[in-house]
Motif scaffolding. Sequence first.
Motif, PDB file in Angstrom:
ATOM      1  N   THR A  62       0.878  -1.176   0.103  1.00  0.00           N
ATOM      2  CA  THR A  62       0.077   0.168  -0.125  1.00  0.00           C
ATOM      3  C   THR A  62       0.993   1.219  -0.103  1.00  0.00           C
ATOM      4  OG1 THR A  62      -1.798  -1.165   1.181  1.00  0.00           O
ATOM      5  CG2 THR A  62      -1.942   1.397   1.324  1.00  0.00           C
ATOM      6  N   ALA A  63       1.844   1.221   0.754  1.00  0.00           N
ATOM      7  CA  ALA A  63       2.869   2.554   0.867  1.00  0.00           C
ATOM      8  C   ALA A  63       3.384   2.848  -0.520  1.00  0.00           C
ATOM      9  CB  ALA A  63       3.839   2.433   1.974  1.00  0.00           C
ATOM     10  N   LYS A  64       4.012   1.592  -1.078  1.00  0.00           N
ATOM     11  CA  LYS A  64       4.828   1.643  -2.350  1.00  0.00           C
ATOM     12  C   LYS A  64       3.717   2.022  -3.407  1.00  0.00           C
ATOM     13  CE  LYS A  64       8.671   0.825  -0.703  1.00  0.00           C
ATOM     14  NZ  LYS A  64       9.745   1.760  -0.620  1.00  0.00           N
ATOM     15  N   GLU A  67       3.579   5.822  -3.182  1.00  0.00           N
ATOM     16  CA  GLU A  67       4.620   6.107  -3.837  1.00  0.00           C
ATOM     17  C   GLU A  67       5.046   6.508  -5.040  1.00  0.00           C
ATOM     18  OE1 GLU A  67       8.078   4.509  -2.204  1.00  0.00           O
ATOM     19  OE2 GLU A  67       7.566   4.511  -0.260  1.00  0.00           O
ATOM     20  N   GLY A  68       3.677   5.676  -5.941  1.00  0.00           N
ATOM     21  CA  GLY A  68       3.867   6.078  -7.498  1.00  0.00           C
ATOM     22  C   GLY A  68       4.548   4.780  -8.237  1.00  0.00           C
ATOM     23  N   LEU A  69       5.002   3.590  -7.570  1.00  0.00           N
ATOM     24  CA  LEU A  69       5.451   2.443  -8.242  1.00  0.00           C
ATOM     25  C   LEU A  69       4.402   1.977  -8.997  1.00  0.00           C
ATOM     26  CD1 LEU A  69       7.418   2.942  -5.919  1.00  0.00           C
ATOM     27  CD2 LEU A  69       7.899   0.561  -5.992  1.00  0.00           C
ATOM     28  N   SER A  70       4.848   1.426 -10.289  1.00  0.00           N
ATOM     29  CA  SER A  70       4.184   0.880 -11.277  1.00  0.00           C
ATOM     30  C   SER A  70       3.363  -0.457 -10.859  1.00  0.00           C
ATOM     31  CB  SER A  70       5.016   0.496 -12.525  1.00  0.00           C
ATOM     32  OG  SER A  70       5.784  -0.551 -12.277  1.00  0.00           O
ATOM     33  N   GLN A  71       2.440  -0.884 -11.515  1.00  0.00           N
ATOM     34  CA  GLN A  71       1.764  -2.180 -11.039  1.00  0.00           C
ATOM     35  C   GLN A  71       2.583  -3.316 -11.410  1.00  0.00           C
ATOM     36  OE1 GLN A  71      -1.412  -2.199  -9.376  1.00  0.00           O
ATOM     37  NE2 GLN A  71      -0.808  -4.257  -9.129  1.00  0.00           N
ATOM     38  N   ALA A  72       3.298  -3.054 -12.290  1.00  0.00           N
ATOM     39  CA  ALA A  72       4.268  -4.373 -12.570  1.00  0.00           C
ATOM     40  C   ALA A  72       5.391  -4.560 -11.399  1.00  0.00           C
ATOM     41  CB  ALA A  72       4.954  -4.137 -13.978  1.00  0.00           C
ATOM     42  N   THR A  73       5.961  -3.640 -10.871  1.00  0.00           N
ATOM     43  CA  THR A  73       6.893  -3.534  -9.809  1.00  0.00           C
ATOM     44  C   THR A  73       6.030  -3.964  -8.469  1.00  0.00           C
ATOM     45  OG1 THR A  73       8.086  -1.576 -10.657  1.00  0.00           O
ATOM     46  CG2 THR A  73       8.280  -2.351  -8.573  1.00  0.00           C
ATOM     47  N   LEU A  74       4.841  -3.589  -8.420  1.00  0.00           N
ATOM     48  CA  LEU A  74       4.116  -3.931  -7.220  1.00  0.00           C
ATOM     49  C   LEU A  74       3.774  -5.480  -7.469  1.00  0.00           C
ATOM     50  CD1 LEU A  74       1.603  -1.112  -6.784  1.00  0.00           C
ATOM     51  CD2 LEU A  74       3.537  -1.180  -5.765  1.00  0.00           C
ATOM     52  N   ASP A  75       3.459  -5.935  -8.250  1.00  0.00           N
ATOM     53  CA  ASP A  75       3.068  -7.283  -8.600  1.00  0.00           C
ATOM     54  C   ASP A  75       4.308  -8.172  -8.421  1.00  0.00           C
ATOM     55  OD1 ASP A  75       0.444  -6.819  -9.160  1.00  0.00           O
ATOM     56  OD2 ASP A  75       0.785  -6.682 -11.367  1.00  0.00           O
ATOM     57  N   LEU A 122      13.881  -8.380  -0.634  1.00  0.00           N
ATOM     58  CA  LEU A 122      13.580  -8.580   1.064  1.00  0.00           C
ATOM     59  C   LEU A 122      14.323  -7.091   1.542  1.00  0.00           C
ATOM     60  CD1 LEU A 122      14.524 -12.153   1.403  1.00  0.00           C
ATOM     61  CD2 LEU A 122      12.566 -11.232   1.519  1.00  0.00           C
ATOM     62  N   ARG A 123      15.301  -6.740   1.236  1.00  0.00           N
ATOM     63  CA  ARG A 123      15.853  -5.278   1.615  1.00  0.00           C
ATOM     64  C   ARG A 123      15.006  -4.423   1.537  1.00  0.00           C
ATOM     65  NH1 ARG A 123      21.794  -5.002   2.127  1.00  0.00           N
ATOM     66  NH2 ARG A 123      22.656  -6.733   1.392  1.00  0.00           N
ATOM     67  N   THR A 124      14.349  -4.242   0.368  1.00  0.00           N
ATOM     68  CA  THR A 124      13.082  -2.903   0.283  1.00  0.00           C
ATOM     69  C   THR A 124      12.288  -3.204   1.561  1.00  0.00           C
ATOM     70  OG1 THR A 124      13.895  -3.086  -1.982  1.00  0.00           O
ATOM     71  CG2 THR A 124      12.100  -1.789  -1.200  1.00  0.00           C
ATOM     72  N   PHE A 125      11.666  -4.537   1.522  1.00  0.00           N
ATOM     73  CA  PHE A 125      10.789  -4.690   2.378  1.00  0.00           C
ATOM     74  C   PHE A 125      10.987  -4.315   3.757  1.00  0.00           C
ATOM     75  CE2 PHE A 125       8.509  -8.254   4.890  1.00  0.00           C
ATOM     76  CZ  PHE A 125       6.978  -7.687   5.040  1.00  0.00           C
ATOM     77  N   LYS A 210      11.298   1.881 -15.879  1.00  0.00           N
ATOM     78  CA  LYS A 210      11.188   0.971 -14.499  1.00  0.00           C
ATOM     79  C   LYS A 210      10.830   2.228 -13.527  1.00  0.00           C
ATOM     80  CE  LYS A 210      13.903  -3.342 -15.294  1.00  0.00           C
ATOM     81  NZ  LYS A 210      15.161  -3.899 -14.603  1.00  0.00           N
ATOM     82  N   GLY A 211      10.408   1.849 -12.362  1.00  0.00           N
ATOM     83  CA  GLY A 211      10.205   2.787 -11.336  1.00  0.00           C
ATOM     84  C   GLY A 211       9.115   4.052 -11.845  1.00  0.00           C
ATOM     85  N   ASN A 212       8.426   3.641 -12.873  1.00  0.00           N
ATOM     86  CA  ASN A 212       7.708   4.624 -13.206  1.00  0.00           C
ATOM     87  C   ASN A 212       8.326   5.855 -13.871  1.00  0.00           C
ATOM     88  OD1 ASN A 212       4.522   4.921 -14.064  1.00  0.00           O
ATOM     89  ND2 ASN A 212       4.405   6.340 -12.265  1.00  0.00           N
ATOM     90  N   GLU A 213       9.559   5.801 -14.198  1.00  0.00           N
ATOM     91  CA  GLU A 213      10.236   7.249 -14.531  1.00  0.00           C
ATOM     92  C   GLU A 213      10.247   7.424 -15.862  1.00  0.00           C
ATOM     93  OE1 GLU A 213      14.269   7.089 -13.040  1.00  0.00           O
ATOM     94  OE2 GLU A 213      13.561   6.989 -10.835  1.00  0.00           O
ATOM     95  N   GLU A 214      10.011   8.610 -16.369  1.00  0.00           N
ATOM     96  CA  GLU A 214       9.908   9.126 -17.539  1.00  0.00           C
ATOM     97  C   GLU A 214      11.287   9.255 -18.211  1.00  0.00           C
ATOM     98  OE1 GLU A 214       7.903  12.566 -19.764  1.00  0.00           O
ATOM     99  OE2 GLU A 214       6.550  11.781 -18.592  1.00  0.00           O
ATOM    100  N   ARG A 215      11.347   9.080 -19.511  1.00  0.00           N
ATOM    101  CA  ARG A 215      12.554   9.354 -20.255  1.00  0.00           C
ATOM    102  C   ARG A 215      12.478   9.739 -21.795  1.00  0.00           C
ATOM    103  NH1 ARG A 215      13.554   4.030 -20.288  1.00  0.00           N
ATOM    104  NH2 ARG A 215      14.546   3.179 -22.147  1.00  0.00           N
ATOM    105  N   ILE A 216      13.199  10.355 -22.427  1.00  0.00           N
ATOM    106  CA  ILE A 216      12.958  10.692 -23.777  1.00  0.00           C
ATOM    107  C   ILE A 216      14.126   9.756 -24.750  1.00  0.00           C
ATOM    108  CG2 ILE A 216      13.013  12.382 -25.741  1.00  0.00           C
ATOM    109  CD1 ILE A 216      10.738  12.876 -23.775  1.00  0.00           C
TER     110      ILE A 216
END
Length: 330
Positions: A62-64, A67-75, A122-125, A210-216
């Motif tokens: 829920t917290a992540k 924070e705006g993490l993508s659904q793929a990352t959450l899954d 696990l580190r992140t968690f 990755k991380g829902n970050e935008e680039r060109i």
Amino acid sequence: MNDAAEQLLSEMVIAMYDLFPGVDSGKVQHSLSRVLSKYKIDVQEDYQYTSDLQEKIKLFITAKKVEGLSQATLDGYKIELGLFTKKIEKQVDHITSADIRIYLGSLEGLKMSTIGKKLNVLRTFFGFLAAEEVIRQDPTARLKPPKEEKRIGKSLNIEELEMLRESCETIRQRAFIEVLYATGCRLGEVYGLNKSDINYQDSSCRVIGKGNEERIVYFSPRTMYHLKKYLMNRLDDCEAMFITERRPYRRLSKRGIQDEIWKIAEFAGLRHKVSPHVLRHTFGTLTLNNGAELVAVQELLGHKSPETTLRYARITEERKREQHKKYLVI
């Protein structure tokens, strides 16, 4: 004796009889009763083995998400942490570094890089739980990442790239090849592209990585030609850049894009050498060998560190000799 002592006495007598079937249970009970009468005994619930991992994982996810993490990352987090809960049946505050080492050590047949990714989850968690003061100490803090085997990323040479181009049978296939190679995008990034993401004025495109970050990223003139040709021949109103060939028209799946690339590769005689990620490697290798700055390629590929970019690309022997001859001070 109180109730707790009576319960303990009963369980000990049963255990003794299981171990020694011929023992006189009456004498055992009498002897143990005299010993236990000297002590105050309480029943203590074994909270350590009443796991609350699922509850804490929900809190983390829920917290992540906030924070705006993508659904793929959450899954991905859910899957990895779900596997962890099947092996560890403790409350999170009782999980130790040893528990995590044993868990990672039980994962047989996996590459060191895969185990490293599992440790990172696990580190992140646990890092999150420690930061939120849900647990007193982070059990992953002292764990070192496994040493990864050094591998040279696979990439195509110019001749093989041209073979792919010549083996395309449809304008959509050619657009696939050109976009994947010219941008160096990941499969998931290409899958998510929309027609509205294209900037025709400077031949660029907005990508969500990755991380829902935008680039060109940028298209070559050749890419723009084949992409425009593909888009102009479409008669649908679907927003996706790449769509199915049959009605109802919809965004082509990641598997669908992979299958098309494999069809082209098989026709070119490169079936076992080509995938969308190999085209990403090819972009990194050929651009670096052609003199591009490492930092620029890093940004184009969406890497956070130059070390990652170096793993994706390798410099050829010819390029090394050329650089040695050009820059050696004599």
